[in-house]
Design a protein around this motif. Structure first.
Motif, short mmCIF file in Angstrom:
data_model
loop_
_atom_site.label_atom_id
_atom_site.label_comp_id
_atom_site.label_asym_id
_atom_site.label_seq_id
_atom_site.Cartn_x
_atom_site.Cartn_y
_atom_site.Cartn_z
N ASP A 125 0.76 -1.16 -0.11
CA ASP A 125 -0.07 -0.03 0.02
C ASP A 125 1.01 1.21 0.12
O ASP A 125 0.40 2.21 -0.79
N ALA A 126 1.85 1.27 0.70
CA ALA A 126 2.72 2.36 0.77
C ALA A 126 3.38 2.84 -0.46
O ALA A 126 3.23 3.72 -0.96
N VAL A 127 3.72 1.77 -1.14
CA VAL A 127 4.57 1.78 -2.35
C VAL A 127 3.46 2.41 -3.41
O VAL A 127 3.76 3.52 -4.08
N ARG A 128 2.24 1.68 -3.48
CA ARG A 128 1.24 2.03 -4.41
C ARG A 128 0.64 3.33 -4.25
O ARG A 128 0.63 4.26 -5.35
N LYS A 129 0.54 3.85 -3.08
CA LYS A 129 -0.10 5.35 -2.95
C LYS A 129 1.19 6.32 -3.20
O LYS A 129 0.72 7.29 -3.62
N ALA A 130 2.16 6.00 -2.80
CA ALA A 130 3.29 6.88 -3.14
C ALA A 130 3.50 7.18 -4.72
O ALA A 130 3.53 8.20 -4.95
N VAL A 156 9.51 3.39 -7.81
CA VAL A 156 8.81 3.53 -6.41
C VAL A 156 9.10 2.28 -5.52
O VAL A 156 8.22 1.12 -5.98
N GLY A 157 9.87 2.18 -4.44
CA GLY A 157 10.08 0.68 -3.99
C GLY A 157 10.28 0.98 -2.34
O GLY A 157 9.52 1.78 -1.96
N LYS A 158 11.19 0.07 -1.90
CA LYS A 158 11.24 0.01 -0.43
C LYS A 158 11.48 1.43 0.28
O LYS A 158 11.21 1.75 1.45
N LYS A 159 12.34 2.25 -0.40
CA LYS A 159 12.76 3.68 0.00
C LYS A 159 11.60 4.71 0.33
O LYS A 159 11.82 5.57 0.76
N VAL A 160 10.55 4.47 0.02
CA VAL A 160 9.38 5.05 0.45
C VAL A 160 9.28 5.25 1.60
O VAL A 160 8.81 6.65 2.03
N THR A 161 9.60 4.32 2.61
CA THR A 161 9.79 4.51 4.17
C THR A 161 10.64 5.79 4.29
O THR A 161 10.46 6.29 5.58
N GLU A 162 11.61 5.94 3.99
CA GLU A 162 12.66 7.03 4.09
C GLU A 162 12.27 8.24 3.21
O GLU A 162 12.74 9.36 3.49
N GLY A 163 11.13 8.04 2.69
CA GLY A 163 10.87 9.23 1.78
C GLY A 163 11.40 9.54 0.51
O GLY A 163 11.53 10.75 -0.13
N ILE A 180 10.43 12.22 -2.22
CA ILE A 180 9.28 12.24 -2.54
C ILE A 180 8.59 13.58 -2.70
O ILE A 180 8.06 13.90 -3.76
N THR A 181 8.67 14.48 -1.77
CA THR A 181 7.85 15.71 -1.69
C THR A 181 8.67 16.65 -2.52
O THR A 181 8.05 17.40 -2.84
N ARG A 182 9.73 16.38 -3.24
CA ARG A 182 10.43 17.32 -4.07
C ARG A 182 10.60 16.71 -5.61
O ARG A 182 11.24 17.40 -6.09
N VAL A 183 9.95 15.73 -5.75
CA VAL A 183 9.91 15.19 -7.12
C VAL A 183 9.66 16.09 -8.40
O VAL A 183 10.21 16.23 -9.24
N VAL A 184 8.52 16.97 -8.08
CA VAL A 184 8.14 17.88 -8.98
C VAL A 184 9.25 18.79 -9.33
O VAL A 184 9.63 19.11 -10.53
N GLU A 185 9.92 19.32 -8.25
CA GLU A 185 10.87 20.27 -8.55
C GLU A 185 12.04 19.63 -9.25
O GLU A 185 12.90 20.38 -9.88
N TYR A 186 12.37 18.44 -8.80
CA TYR A 186 13.62 17.68 -9.42
C TYR A 186 13.35 17.69 -10.86
O TYR A 186 14.19 18.02 -11.65
N PHE A 187 12.17 17.19 -11.26
CA PHE A 187 12.04 17.11 -12.80
C PHE A 187 11.91 18.49 -13.62
O PHE A 187 12.34 18.77 -14.49
N GLN A 188 11.28 19.43 -12.88
CA GLN A 188 11.38 20.81 -13.34
C GLN A 188 12.94 21.45 -13.77
O GLN A 188 13.09 22.01 -14.68
#
Length: 594
Positions: free
Chosen positions: A508-513, A555-562, A579-587
């Motif tokens: 679930d954590a992986v899928r939702k992320a 998106v794998g196990k590291k989601v727990t680390e964000g 994860i929280t900065r993915v959009v900025e990363y691609f921009q």
RNA sequence: CGGGGAGUGGCUCAGCCUGGUAGAGCACCUGGUUCGGGACCAGGGGGUCGGAGGUUCAAAUCCUCUCUCCCCGACCA
């Protein structure tokens, strides 16, 4: 949101057996295209998305210089007769059919006729010029041999444009506008291309450039210089020759018969006489056949080259204005009265002027002697004597025999000196993605296009035509970026920019992320596909590598680390991203404003 | 159009020489176990052997014709 599980992306583990070139194999394997018949392809989801992006770029740039039309592909055959292209110029390459009334129709190969017919009816005044009209539409050519997947096909999408100007200076402007628009288009499509001088063909054209992408899959040979910006199609390219010393005259300096028993080839004779092939003349015996009003007419054409040089047929055809073939044995005997191996220019009365082959003139029946420019100014050369086992020494072109014309007929070879800067030239195979061409008055004249000038006199507008092959852009991009696992397209023309690959959909954590990341990227304007299939990670990675998407987010196990992983397809580079900065990363990565 | 090669399940191919009535792997469907680089087990569905004609008791297999596709060349404003 694009969910892989809901889309039709039929990837194949193996390439179809009949695919040879990389782009063909991968476009089929990646589910971009499927073949319907020889040289006819269907585009599926991914292929069509990529294709639409390419067309959007072309349209955007073309709209800056011209106006988009939409013209029919189905033409009355009479239109092609009116321009004079049917039957002789386009020949069997023109698809023809009959309508129910039995009227002859054709499928358009290009649209000069249609565009000109519009101009013909509605252009009245010089005040309406210049005009640049274009369209992006299917073209049909009944190629004798379609090949290499999308590289050479019978139906394809072409951006073709046509310019109408008052005079040559105006045409220059329209031409340059296209030149720079094409550069912008191919830059935006992420292609590494070169612009080369092109053969303008037998139609007696003017200036012409081709836009080429180097790839072994290509069909063209391109000559270029790494030292300067010289680049030309093999059919047009020249080089600077090293000076080569002439032999001293022997005897009284008049043509001198030498016995060369059994020595037929250039190398044999040169060795036998102890000279370089560069002091020898190679005599090529050719025939040009033309059919006019059912009458077949042949013309003898003899070409003299330096012994070590190769004839360039495209150059010859352009010079003569007709296709040529080697003479048959009987034809050689009839002209030279000698067996092959001992041919030369002496003792034959050559035509004095080079006219169009079937053009009636006083020399029309005499054979044509074309001498390559590399022999102009040379002296005391050796050629066949038109007598078995004999050659002639002391031959000087222009003195001992008078050519009908000198012409550049030689093929450049790699390593010869650049005509501009003298550095060694290179030769590459390449695929032509665009072509710009100064047509001149060909269609204005044949179709009777006239407008009134300032002085109320009728004048003929001058035309240019310009083409881009859409599938060639896609093909070239695939050829330019692939490895054993698949290919990567430049982001601007990829079907999706980013694939988000959750490693385990049951976590679930992986899928939702993954869902969250895909949603946020999409909201930020990125073209994203979420691989939500319930497949093992290996399957998802293999597919992601295959289908041409330039970036993957794992998106794998590291989601727990964000964090997630960002994989750059072209370089195989993998980096962690928050994860929280993915959009900025691609921009940042894609240089796109936030 | 000249030369070469190939058509057998969706894909890749075996079987053809030496005729006896069609197979493998992948893909697909069902159930189960798996889950970071194309998993495994069990069960299952699917093929006018490109087409036509001929030889034969019998043809994917041999013969003739034909169609299609691929490659090299010619051709490609």
């Amino acid at each position: 949101m694009h969910r892989w599980s809901e889309l039709f992306i039929p990837t194949l583990r193996e390439a179809p057996a009949d695919a040879e070139v990389a782009s063909h194999k991968f476009l089929v394997r990646a589910g971009y295209i499927r073949q319907l018949a020889a040289g006819i392809y269907s585009y599926l989801l991914l292929g069509n998305r990529s294709f639409n992006k390419i067309m959007a770029i072309v349209r955007e740039e073309m709209d800056k210089i011209g106006q988009e039309f939409y013209l029919p592909a189905l033409h009355p055959l009479s239109l092609w007769e009116a321009s004079g292209r049917w039957p002789h110029v386009v020949g069997e390459n023109l698809f023809r059919l009959k309508d129910r009334k039995g009227a002859d129709m054709a499928l358009g190969m290009t649209e000069e006729e249609v565009m000109t017919s519009i101009a013909l009816k509605d252009l009245r005044s010089y005040k309406q010029l210049p005009q640049i009209w274009y369209q992006i539409a299917p073209k049909f050519r009944d190629e004798p041999r379609p090949r290499s997947g999308l590289l050479r096909v019978r139906q394809f999408m072409m951006k073709d444009s046509y310019s109408f100007d008052i005079d040559a200076a105006g045409l220059d402007v329209s031409y340059k506008k296209h030149y720079s628009a094409y550069c912008r288009i191919f830059d935006r499509c992420g292609l590494k291309y070169m612009v080369v001088e092109a053969d303008s063909g037998a139609m007696g054209g003017k200036e012409s450039h081709e836009f080429m992408v180097r790839t072994p899959a290509g069909e063209d040979q391109v000559v270029s210089c790494d030292g300067c910006d010289y680049a030309a199609n093999m059919e047009k390219a020249t080089s600077k020759l090293e000076p080569w010393g002439d032999l001293a005259p022997e005897g009284d300096g008049k043509p001198l018969l030498v016995h060369t028993p059994g020595q037929k080839t250039i190398e044999d004779v040169a060795k036998f006489l102890g000279v370089s092939p560069k002091n020898k003349i190679k005599t090529l015996a050719l025939m040009a056949d033309e059919v006019d009003e059912g009458k077949k007419k042949s013309r003898q054409i003899v070409v003299l080259m330096r012994g070590d040089h190769q004839l360039n047929e495209a150059k010859l055809n352009a010079t003569v204005g007709a296709a040529t073939r080697p003479m048959e044995e009987g034809e050689i005997k009839a002209l030279f009265n000698s067996p092959p191996g001992y041919l030369g220019p002496m003792g034959i009365e050559w035509a004095k002027e080079l006219h169009r082959l079937l053009f009636p003139h006083k020399d029309a029946d005499k054979p044509v002697l074309l001498v390559d420019k590399a022999l102009e100014g040379r002296a005391n050369l050796i050629a066949g004597a038109n007598k078995e086992d004999y050659h002639l020494k002391n031959l000087t072109p222009g003195k001992d025999f008078i050519p009908t014309a000198y012409a550049d007929l030689r093929s450049v070879t790699a390593g010869e000196a650049c005509p501009n800067c003298g550095k060694p030239l290179r030769i590459d195979t390449a695929v032509e993605i665009g072509h710009i061409f100064k047509l001149g008055y060909r269609y204005s004249e044949s179709m009777g296009l006239r407008v009134l000038d300032k002085t109320s006199m009728e004048m003929m507008p001058i035309m240019g035509c310009y083409g881009i092959g859409m599938e060639r852009i896609l093909t070239a991009a695939v050829e330019q970026g692939n490895d054993e696992n698949g290919f990567w397209l430049p982001p601007a023309i990829a079907p999706f920019e980013i694939v988000v690959s959750p490693v385990n959909m049951k976590d679930d954590a992986v899928r939702k992320a993954a869902e969250d990341i895909a949603k946020r990227l999409e909201a930020a304007g990125f073209d994203v596909i979420l691989d939500d299939r319930d497949e093992r990670p290996g399957v998802k990675f293999k597919d992601a590598d295959l289908v041409g998407i330039p970036f993957r987010i794992t998106v794998g196990k590291k989601v727990t680390e964000g964090t997630v992983e960002v994989a750059i397809r072209s370089t195989h580079e993998v980096r962690d991203a928050t994860i929280t900065r993915v959009v900025e990363y691609f921009q940042e990565l894609l240089g796109r404003a936030g």
